[in-house]
Design a protein around this motif. Structure first.
Motif, PDB file in Angstrom:
ATOM      1  N   ALA A  22     -18.254  68.058  53.177  1.00 26.91           N
ATOM      2  CA  ALA A  22     -18.922  67.383  51.911  1.00 26.91           C
ATOM      3  C   ALA A  22     -20.007  68.522  51.460  1.00 26.91           C
ATOM      4  CB  ALA A  22     -19.532  66.023  51.987  1.00 26.91           C
ATOM      5  N   ALA A  23     -20.859  68.882  52.222  1.00 25.06           N
ATOM      6  CA  ALA A  23     -22.052  69.993  51.926  1.00 25.06           C
ATOM      7  C   ALA A  23     -21.368  71.126  51.605  1.00 25.06           C
ATOM      8  CB  ALA A  23     -22.759  70.045  53.044  1.00 25.06           C
ATOM      9  N   ARG A  24     -19.993  71.738  52.296  1.00 28.05           N
ATOM     10  CA  ARG A  24     -19.741  72.833  52.102  1.00 28.05           C
ATOM     11  C   ARG A  24     -19.066  73.112  50.982  1.00 28.05           C
ATOM     12  NH1 ARG A  24     -16.741  76.857  56.340  1.00 28.05           N
ATOM     13  NH2 ARG A  24     -18.626  76.343  57.440  1.00 28.05           N
ATOM     14  N   TYR A  25     -18.025  71.799  50.481  1.00 24.49           N
ATOM     15  CA  TYR A  25     -17.557  71.555  49.238  1.00 24.49           C
ATOM     16  C   TYR A  25     -18.566  71.968  48.075  1.00 24.49           C
ATOM     17  CZ  TYR A  25     -12.762  70.507  50.415  1.00 24.49           C
ATOM     18  OH  TYR A  25     -11.321  70.669  50.650  1.00 24.49           O
TER      19      TYR A  25
ATOM     20  N   ALA B  13      -2.713  65.900  59.879  1.00 21.26           N
ATOM     21  CA  ALA B  13      -3.577  65.071  58.925  1.00 21.26           C
ATOM     22  C   ALA B  13      -5.230  65.918  58.742  1.00 21.26           C
ATOM     23  CB  ALA B  13      -4.060  63.879  59.969  1.00 21.26           C
ATOM     24  N   ALA B  14      -4.897  67.210  58.306  1.00 15.50           N
ATOM     25  CA  ALA B  14      -6.308  67.913  58.189  1.00 15.50           C
ATOM     26  C   ALA B  14      -7.048  67.562  57.034  1.00 15.50           C
ATOM     27  CB  ALA B  14      -5.911  69.419  58.137  1.00 15.50           C
TER      28      ALA B  14
ATOM     29  N   ASP C 254     -11.606  65.969  50.993  1.00 11.52           N
ATOM     30  CA  ASP C 254     -10.915  66.990  50.313  1.00 11.52           C
ATOM     31  C   ASP C 254     -10.662  66.596  49.071  1.00 11.52           C
ATOM     32  OD1 ASP C 254     -10.562  69.192  52.673  1.00 11.52           O
ATOM     33  OD2 ASP C 254     -10.336  66.912  53.690  1.00 11.52           O
ATOM     34  N   VAL C 255      -9.944  65.455  48.877  1.00  9.35           N
ATOM     35  CA  VAL C 255      -9.223  64.911  47.643  1.00  9.35           C
ATOM     36  C   VAL C 255     -10.514  64.701  46.607  1.00  9.35           C
ATOM     37  CG1 VAL C 255      -8.199  62.868  46.445  1.00  9.35           C
ATOM     38  CG2 VAL C 255      -7.253  63.561  48.715  1.00  9.35           C
TER      39      VAL C 255
ATOM     40  N   ALA D 157      -6.955  68.651  27.070  1.00 13.42           N
ATOM     41  CA  ALA D 157      -6.148  67.830  26.506  1.00 13.42           C
ATOM     42  C   ALA D 157      -5.426  66.641  27.066  1.00 13.42           C
ATOM     43  CB  ALA D 157      -5.020  68.290  25.369  1.00 13.42           C
ATOM     44  N   GLY D 158      -5.370  66.729  28.447  1.00 12.08           N
ATOM     45  CA  GLY D 158      -4.842  66.008  29.451  1.00 12.08           C
ATOM     46  C   GLY D 158      -3.306  66.234  29.853  1.00 12.08           C
ATOM     47  N   ALA D 159      -2.917  67.363  29.479  1.00 15.69           N
ATOM     48  CA  ALA D 159      -1.466  67.847  29.833  1.00 15.69           C
ATOM     49  C   ALA D 159      -1.581  68.547  31.128  1.00 15.69           C
ATOM     50  CB  ALA D 159      -1.202  68.707  28.925  1.00 15.69           C
ATOM     51  N   LEU D 160      -0.454  67.995  31.845  1.00 14.86           N
ATOM     52  CA  LEU D 160      -0.361  68.806  33.182  1.00 14.86           C
ATOM     53  C   LEU D 160       0.003  70.320  33.112  1.00 14.86           C
ATOM     54  CD1 LEU D 160      -0.167  68.255  36.263  1.00 14.86           C
ATOM     55  CD2 LEU D 160       2.452  68.587  35.769  1.00 14.86           C
ATOM     56  N   ILE D 161      -0.783  71.062  33.596  1.00 14.38           N
ATOM     57  CA  ILE D 161      -0.686  72.587  33.701  1.00 14.38           C
ATOM     58  C   ILE D 161      -0.415  73.046  34.930  1.00 14.38           C
ATOM     59  CG2 ILE D 161      -2.297  72.964  31.579  1.00 14.38           C
ATOM     60  CD1 ILE D 161      -4.451  74.031  33.627  1.00 14.38           C
ATOM     61  N   ALA D 162      -0.388  72.440  36.191  1.00 15.74           N
ATOM     62  CA  ALA D 162      -0.237  73.195  37.523  1.00 15.74           C
ATOM     63  C   ALA D 162      -0.478  72.078  38.595  1.00 15.74           C
ATOM     64  CB  ALA D 162      -1.116  74.237  37.801  1.00 15.74           C
ATOM     65  N   VAL D 163      -0.156  72.373  39.821  1.00 13.92           N
ATOM     66  CA  VAL D 163      -0.613  71.482  40.746  1.00 13.92           C
ATOM     67  C   VAL D 163      -1.263  72.595  41.627  1.00 13.92           C
ATOM     68  CG1 VAL D 163       1.139  69.670  40.612  1.00 13.92           C
ATOM     69  CG2 VAL D 163       1.462  71.753  42.301  1.00 13.92           C
ATOM     70  N   LEU D 164      -2.492  72.034  42.345  1.00 17.98           N
ATOM     71  CA  LEU D 164      -2.906  72.882  43.351  1.00 17.98           C
ATOM     72  C   LEU D 164      -2.436  72.280  44.680  1.00 17.98           C
ATOM     73  CD1 LEU D 164      -4.907  75.038  44.702  1.00 17.98           C
ATOM     74  CD2 LEU D 164      -6.611  73.092  44.675  1.00 17.98           C
ATOM     75  N   ASP D 165      -1.846  73.304  45.498  1.00 13.15           N
ATOM     76  CA  ASP D 165      -1.126  73.005  46.904  1.00 13.15           C
ATOM     77  C   ASP D 165      -2.010  73.542  47.910  1.00 13.15           C
ATOM     78  OD1 ASP D 165       0.500  72.509  49.147  1.00 13.15           O
ATOM     79  OD2 ASP D 165       2.324  73.785  48.267  1.00 13.15           O
ATOM     80  N   VAL D 166      -2.362  72.729  48.826  1.00 10.82           N
ATOM     81  CA  VAL D 166      -3.242  73.287  50.086  1.00 10.82           C
ATOM     82  C   VAL D 166      -2.749  72.492  51.365  1.00 10.82           C
ATOM     83  CG1 VAL D 166      -5.467  73.447  51.110  1.00 10.82           C
ATOM     84  CG2 VAL D 166      -5.393  73.029  48.873  1.00 10.82           C
ATOM     85  N   ASP D 167      -2.224  73.576  52.169  1.00 11.31           N
ATOM     86  CA  ASP D 167      -1.473  73.281  53.283  1.00 11.31           C
ATOM     87  C   ASP D 167      -2.170  73.489  54.732  1.00 11.31           C
ATOM     88  OD1 ASP D 167       0.518  72.996  51.572  1.00 11.31           O
ATOM     89  OD2 ASP D 167       1.817  74.325  52.140  1.00 11.31           O
ATOM     90  N   SER D 168      -2.055  72.704  55.884  1.00 14.90           N
ATOM     91  CA  SER D 168      -2.619  72.920  56.989  1.00 14.90           C
ATOM     92  C   SER D 168      -1.665  73.230  58.039  1.00 14.90           C
ATOM     93  CB  SER D 168      -3.728  72.057  57.184  1.00 14.90           C
ATOM     94  OG  SER D 168      -4.086  72.117  58.676  1.00 14.90           O
ATOM     95  N   THR D 169      -1.953  74.042  59.284  1.00 13.81           N
ATOM     96  CA  THR D 169      -1.043  73.966  60.275  1.00 13.81           C
ATOM     97  C   THR D 169      -1.221  72.743  61.242  1.00 13.81           C
ATOM     98  OG1 THR D 169      -2.634  75.431  61.373  1.00 13.81           O
ATOM     99  CG2 THR D 169      -0.911  76.605  60.241  1.00 13.81           C
ATOM    100  N   GLU D 170      -2.562  72.143  60.928  1.00 13.05           N
ATOM    101  CA  GLU D 170      -2.943  70.684  61.769  1.00 13.05           C
ATOM    102  C   GLU D 170      -2.403  69.534  61.044  1.00 13.05           C
ATOM    103  OE1 GLU D 170      -4.572  71.300  64.545  1.00 13.05           O
ATOM    104  OE2 GLU D 170      -4.418  73.380  64.286  1.00 13.05           O
TER     105      GLU D 170
END
Ligand code: SME
Length: 164
Positions: A15-18, A145-146, A151-152, A130-143
């Protein structure tokens, strides 16, 4: 600024890192209106900050296609180019407008395996002012339940601060 960021010693606590990274991202993005530049910077700075980020990037809403995402700025191995709303984890985030926290991607119905090494992921919808969806951010891990609520919470905050 980028050099300053790379030299910075980041705290071990997640959390401190974020919190540190969020301040750095805001500083680098300050005054930059271009959305692609902002997404590329966020992907780079997040990927450089967390060891559990194997693939970090954006799928953006394609204005030329009905309910379809197209790959945007990312850091990592080759990603799929297009994802229809409702397909896989990114498509679920786009279709529902809700963050998807997936501890085991192989148990997720319709998961798209761009890289078979991905084991868990978090996908956050990105909205404009304006509240419109413009994208999604996808973060994947090789572990497995990473990712967790820390994070969320922080990824949602960084995206909110960057695009609304
Ligand atoms: N994991 C995503 C597909 C994109 S890539 O892994 C880069 C999904 O199932 O939505």
């Amino acid at each position: 600024m980028a050099e300053a960021f790379n030299d910075l010693t980041l705290p071990d606590d997640k959390a401190a890192r974020y919190a540190t990274v969020a301040v750095e991202i805001a500083a680098v993005l300050d005054g930059e209106p271009n959305r692609t530049a902002r997404m590329a910077t966020i992907a780079s700075m997040l990927a450089a900050s967390f060891d559990h980020f194997f693939w970090t990037g954006f799928y953006v809403v394609d204005p030329e296609r009905e309910r379809e995402l197209v790959v945007g700025p990312y850091q990592g191995t080759l990603g799929c180019l297009r994802i229809a709303y409702g397909r896989g984890v990114c498509g679920a985030a786009a279709a529902t407008g809700q963050t998807q926290l997936v501890p085991d991607v192989h148990a997720f119905p319709g998961h798209i395996a761009c890289d078979g090494r991905s084991a868990s992921e978090v996908v956050i919808p990105v909205f404009d002012a304006a509240g419109a969806l413009i994208a999604v951010l996808d973060v994947d891990s090789t572990e497995l339940a990473a990712f967790d609520e820390v994070d969320v919470e922080w990824l949602e905050a960084i995206l909110r601060n960057s695009f609304t």
